[in-house]
Scaffold this active site. Structure first.
Site, PDB file in Angstrom:
ATOM      1  N   SER A   9      67.010 -62.044  -2.587  1.00 28.22           N
ATOM      2  CA  SER A   9      65.965 -60.649  -2.553  1.00 28.22           C
ATOM      3  C   SER A   9      64.377 -61.288  -2.904  1.00 28.22           C
ATOM      4  O   SER A   9      64.118 -62.675  -3.238  1.00 28.22           O
ATOM      5  CB  SER A   9      66.015 -59.244  -3.384  1.00 28.22           C
ATOM      6  OG  SER A   9      68.128 -58.938  -3.462  1.00 28.22           O
TER       7      SER A   9
HETATM    8  N1  SAM Z   1      71.357 -60.566  -5.720  1.00 25.71           N
HETATM    9  C1  SAM Z   1      71.039 -61.798  -3.949  1.00 25.71           C
HETATM   10  C2  SAM Z   1      70.753 -62.591  -4.448  1.00 25.71           C
HETATM   11  O1  SAM Z   1      70.222 -63.058  -5.875  1.00 25.71           O
HETATM   12  O2  SAM Z   1      70.113 -63.782  -3.142  1.00 25.71           O
HETATM   13  C3  SAM Z   1      70.778 -60.619  -3.186  1.00 25.71           C
HETATM   14  C4  SAM Z   1      72.227 -60.501  -2.662  1.00 25.71           C
HETATM   15  S1  SAM Z   1      71.425 -59.714  -0.962  1.00 25.71           S
HETATM   16  C5  SAM Z   1      70.230 -58.653  -0.989  1.00 25.71           C
HETATM   17  C6  SAM Z   1      72.888 -58.141  -0.747  1.00 25.71           C
HETATM   18  C7  SAM Z   1      74.326 -58.982  -0.964  1.00 25.71           C
HETATM   19  O3  SAM Z   1      74.794 -57.754  -1.055  1.00 25.71           O
HETATM   20  C8  SAM Z   1      74.270 -59.524   0.118  1.00 25.71           C
HETATM   21  O4  SAM Z   1      74.896 -60.604   0.140  1.00 25.71           O
HETATM   22  C9  SAM Z   1      75.236 -58.351   0.913  1.00 25.71           C
HETATM   23  O5  SAM Z   1      76.582 -59.524   1.002  1.00 25.71           O
HETATM   24  C10 SAM Z   1      75.869 -57.765  -0.319  1.00 25.71           C
HETATM   25  N2  SAM Z   1      77.531 -57.138   0.402  1.00 25.71           N
HETATM   26  C11 SAM Z   1      77.413 -55.349   0.597  1.00 25.71           C
HETATM   27  N3  SAM Z   1      78.165 -54.847   0.514  1.00 25.71           N
HETATM   28  C12 SAM Z   1      78.469 -55.354  -0.694  1.00 25.71           C
HETATM   29  C13 SAM Z   1      79.530 -54.405  -1.117  1.00 25.71           C
HETATM   30  N4  SAM Z   1      80.419 -53.081  -0.931  1.00 25.71           N
HETATM   31  N5  SAM Z   1      80.746 -55.342  -2.502  1.00 25.71           N
HETATM   32  C14 SAM Z   1      79.726 -57.170  -2.598  1.00 25.71           C
HETATM   33  N6  SAM Z   1      78.888 -56.614  -2.075  1.00 25.71           N
HETATM   34  C15 SAM Z   1      77.996 -56.499  -1.012  1.00 25.71           C
END
Ligand code: SAM
Length: 215
Positions: A63
């Site tokens: 992000s």
């Molecule tokens: N917090 C992260 C960072 O600091 O790098 C940003 C991650 S990205 C914007 C959002 C993440 O949410 C992705 O890696 C995606 O695979 C994950 N995601 C989406 N749906 C999800 C779910 N139901 N459970 C767990 N992870 C999920």
């Protein structure tokens, strides 16, 4: 790249975050202490301290620093708080929360990303419990939480997550369609009562799961 380069780039990033309205000194100190360049792909390392989201593989992103900061500030996390993060991704947001003194539990749906983030977090000495699962269902074993942060955008608020909040705790989650989401900051006032504030205009990758978007 030399450490002085990263230190200078981080100082410039902090100035941008302050200008955009980040006032919580605990958040500022945490962002200033976490080496974001350790969480980005090596080909993008020179861009690690730009205030932008960057790709981390599997169509996911680390992000934007402002988004990490505003979400952390909205969570009002204090040292010792037990925080659940949904969407580990690179592990960067989890590291920022850990640097704020929180006990962090983080769930990622992609096993490859979870393994990579876990390795990075361990190497850098951030003790964070990571798990590969559908985060829309929360992590019942460790509930209730002092705060929950969701770093992917869903269509509605997952009831499993609101159920896993302590009274007085906050859930920060982007809600909207596939183009734009508003950050919902939900405070649990009592067993049944919740109060919601919104911050408009964000763009996240989709929250995919049983209580999110269908894959
Ligand atoms: N917090 C992260 C960072 O600091 O790098 C940003 C991650 S990205 C914007 C959002 C993440 O949410 C992705 O890696 C995606 O695979 C994950 N995601 C989406 N749906 C999800 C779910 N139901 N459970 C767990 N992870 C999920």
């Amino acid at each position: 790249m030399a450490n002085t380069f990263y230190t200078k780039a981080r100082t410039e990033l902090i100035a941008i975050l302050r200008k955009k309205g980040i006032t919580d000194e605990q958040v500022i100190a945490a962002v200033n202490s976490v080496p974001r360049h350790e969480f980005v792909q090596s080909s993008l390392i020179h861009r690690a301290y730009e205030d932008v989201a960057l790709p981390i593989g599997l169509a996911q992103t680390i992000s934007q620093p402002f988004t990490v900061a505003i979400m952390s500030q909205s969570l009002r996390a204090k040292p010792g708080f037990k925080i659940l993060e949904i969407g580990t991704g690179s592990g960067y947001q989890a590291a920022v929360l850990k640097a704020m003194g929180c006990q962090v539990f983080s769930i990622e749906r992609h096993l490859d990303l979870m393994n990579k983030a876990r390795t990075t977090l361990e190497r850098l000495g951030y003790g964070i419990a990571c798990r590969c699962a559908d985060g829309t269902l929360g992590w019942n074993q460790y509930a209730p939480f002092d705060g929950i942060i969701v770093t992917a955008g869903g269509p509605t608020v997952p009831p499993s997550l609101t159920r896993q909040l302590k009274i007085g705790a906050r859930l920060v989650i982007p809600i909207g369609d596939d183009k734009v989401q508003n950050l919902h900051v939900i405070t649990r006032l009592s067993e049944e009562e919740f109060q919601t504030e919104t911050i408009e205009g964000f763009k996240f990758v989709p929250l995919i799961g049983k209580e999110g978007w269908v894959s």
